[in-house]
Design an enzyme around this catalytic site. Structure first.
Site, short mmCIF file in Angstrom:
data_model
loop_
_atom_site.label_atom_id
_atom_site.label_comp_id
_atom_site.label_asym_id
_atom_site.label_seq_id
_atom_site.Cartn_x
_atom_site.Cartn_y
_atom_site.Cartn_z
N TYR A 119 1.15 -1.07 0.11
CA TYR A 119 0.19 -0.18 0.24
C TYR A 119 1.10 1.92 -0.05
O TYR A 119 1.81 0.79 1.33
CB TYR A 119 -1.15 0.02 1.98
CG TYR A 119 -2.29 -0.16 0.80
CD1 TYR A 119 -3.04 1.45 0.54
CD2 TYR A 119 -2.92 -1.51 0.94
CE1 TYR A 119 -4.27 1.09 -0.51
CE2 TYR A 119 -4.87 -0.68 1.09
CZ TYR A 119 -5.02 0.03 0.34
OH TYR A 119 -6.59 0.35 -0.04
N THR A 137 -3.26 6.22 -21.47
CA THR A 137 -4.02 4.54 -21.55
C THR A 137 -2.39 4.49 -22.14
O THR A 137 -1.31 5.09 -22.90
CB THR A 137 -4.48 3.67 -22.14
OG1 THR A 137 -4.13 3.43 -23.60
CG2 THR A 137 -5.82 3.98 -21.68
C1 LIG Z 1 -9.09 3.14 -24.83
C2 LIG Z 1 -9.48 5.15 -24.53
C3 LIG Z 1 -9.48 5.35 -23.32
C4 LIG Z 1 -9.83 4.40 -22.73
O1 LIG Z 1 -8.98 3.51 -21.59
P1 LIG Z 1 -9.62 2.65 -21.16
O2 LIG Z 1 -8.75 1.96 -20.28
O3 LIG Z 1 -10.26 1.62 -21.32
O4 LIG Z 1 -10.86 3.10 -19.51
C5 LIG Z 1 -9.39 6.28 -23.10
N1 LIG Z 1 -9.84 7.32 -24.65
C6 LIG Z 1 -9.52 6.71 -25.28
C7 LIG Z 1 -9.34 7.56 -27.24
C8 LIG Z 1 -9.61 5.87 -25.68
O5 LIG Z 1 -9.03 4.98 -26.83
#
Ligand SMILES: *Cc1c(COP(=O)(O)O)cnc(C)c1O
Length: 421
Positions: A59, A231
């Site tokens: 943590y 991401t």
């Molecule tokens: C994939 C994606 C996200 C979100 O990603 P997650 O990890 O699935 O929440 C956000 N914005 C865009 C433009 C994406 O293509």
């Protein structure tokens, strides 16, 4: 009865046969299928090792040197390294590497500068935008007034004049640049000019293209944006996770939004894997990878066009090809299903001004990031295009599906990954 901690030492296959078996099934699927989902990739073994490490035991609420738990001396070093690498890789003044996912990274940026009821201008979801850009069932659609821009009907590229005029009319607090299904490069300088003119904050969501930016084959949004969200699991080829970059001006507020605003303890195992991912994405090999991703998408798009498919916007500048299937008399939903049977994984996707419902669609989204990680090049893209054409030309023919499936498995076998895993 005394507690027996032998259970802690059991390998997965013995501790949980059911889950272990399903992971084996999924490994086999990844081994034999051609992976064309534009948001997926095969991560380096080093990333998986970090993510599967003992860091999961720790943590560490708070930020390096301001942690709310004891025993953080090593994990805070890991977090500091991840932060420094993210800043260096993208040329950012500040980085927060704690967001668990891309949607959460967007939430962090939005919450830092918007209050419920404020206006947000983002790309239409049925023309390339993401759920977290204003879908009615997403928190963005619930909390904010959503105004959406789209693409030009003729060129199928972002209509920047439309963005500017909508911004002047609606005076949004935030303008979002970035998309999930847009095969062309984005003009971030133009977006920033519009944001400055209308007093908006520019949030660029580079989730799909982060790897292309890191590899120097797509313009870097960081110098143009107040916030950049991303991401790590897509073209950047890191763990499932996310991060936010911003200017110094917003740094302290962003950090407070992430913790304690919207998250508790960070996932140190994911942060370590992000650090590894940022390191590898800064190396010369990654530049070569990113260049090949672009070449492969171009080759796949060209080969499909030569076989009579229409590409939305006429082509691609990035890792993605968006097919308009209407002339082939098959829906996106049906195409996704028959291709899966033939060993090719992709996803249905709305095309601009799609006459079909979102659950059906007239489009198919293909991406080159994962097959490029396997080592495939332009020749293999031609092979794959031929296979797609064959399957979609006789979608009801089980023989064709079987024949293509075995050919695709052979193709993948020549480009093996994770030999010892
Ligand atoms: C994939 C994606 C996200 C979100 O990603 P997650 O990890 O699935 O929440 C956000 N914005 C865009 C433009 C994406 O293509």
């Amino acid at each position: 009865m005394t507690y027996c901690n032998e259970i802690l030492e059991l390998p997965l296959a013995q501790a949980d046969h059911e889950i272990s078996g399903l992971i084996d099934d999924e490994r086999e699927r990844q081994r034999t299928h051609i992976e064309l989902i534009a948001s997926e990739n095969f991560v380096p073994r080093a990333v998986m090792e970090a993510q599967g490490s003992i860091l999961t035991n720790k943590y560490a609420e708070g930020y390096p040197h301001k942690k709310y738990y004891g025993g953080c001396e090593f994990v805070e070093k890991i977090e500091e390294i991840a932060i420094e690498r993210a800043k260096k890789l993208f040329g950012a003044e500040h980085a927060n590497v704690q967001p668990h996912a891309g949607t959460t990274a967007n939430q962090a940026a939005y919450f830092t500068v918007m209050k419920p009821g404020d206006t947000m201008l983002a790309m239409k979801l049925d023309q390339g935008g993401h759920l977290s850009h204003g879908h009615p069932l997403n928190f963005t659609g619930m909390l904010y007034k959503i105004v959406s821009y789209g693409v030009d009907r003729e060129t199928e590229t972002i209509d920047y004049d439309d963005v500017a005029s909508l911004a002047r009319k609606s005076r949004p607090k935030v303008i979002v640049a970035g998309a999930s299904a847009y095969p062309r490069s984005i003009d971030f300088a133009r977006f920033r000019k519009i944001a400055d003119e209308t007093g908006a904050v520019l949030v660029t969501d580079m989730a799909h293209i982060a790897g292309l930016v890191a590899g120097g084959v797509h313009e870097n949004p960081t110098p143009h944006s107040h916030f950049v969200t991303s991401t790590t699991q897509k073209s950047l080829r890191g763990p499932r996770g996310a991060f936010v970059l911003c200017t110094e001006e917003h740094a302290a507020a962003l950090d407070r939004t992430v913790f304690p605003g919207i998250q508790g303890g960070p996932l140190l195992q994911a942060i370590a894997a992000k650090a590894v991912c940022f390191k590898l994405a800064g190396e010369p090999e990654f530049k070569i990878y990113a260049e090949q991703v672009i070449k492969n998408a171009a080759a796949l798009g060209l080969a499909l066009r030569e076989r009579g498919f229409r590409l939305v916007s006429g082509g691609t500048d990035n890792h993605m090809v968006l097919l308009d299937l209407r002339s082939r008399r098959i829906t996106g939903k049906a195409a996704e299903r028959v291709l899966e049977e033939a060993g090719i994984t992709s996803n249905k996707n709305a095309i601009p001004f799609d006459p079909e419902k979102p659950a059906v669609t007239s489009g198919l989204r293909l991406g080159s990031a994962a097959v490029t990680s396997r080592g495939m090049k332009e020749g293999e893209m031609k092979e794959i295009a031929r296979a797609i054409d064959e399957v979609l030309s006789s979608p009801e023919d089980a023989m064709t599906a079987r024949r293509v499936r075995s050919r695709m498995a052979d193709l993948n076998a020549a480009f093996q990954l994770y030999k010892s895993l």
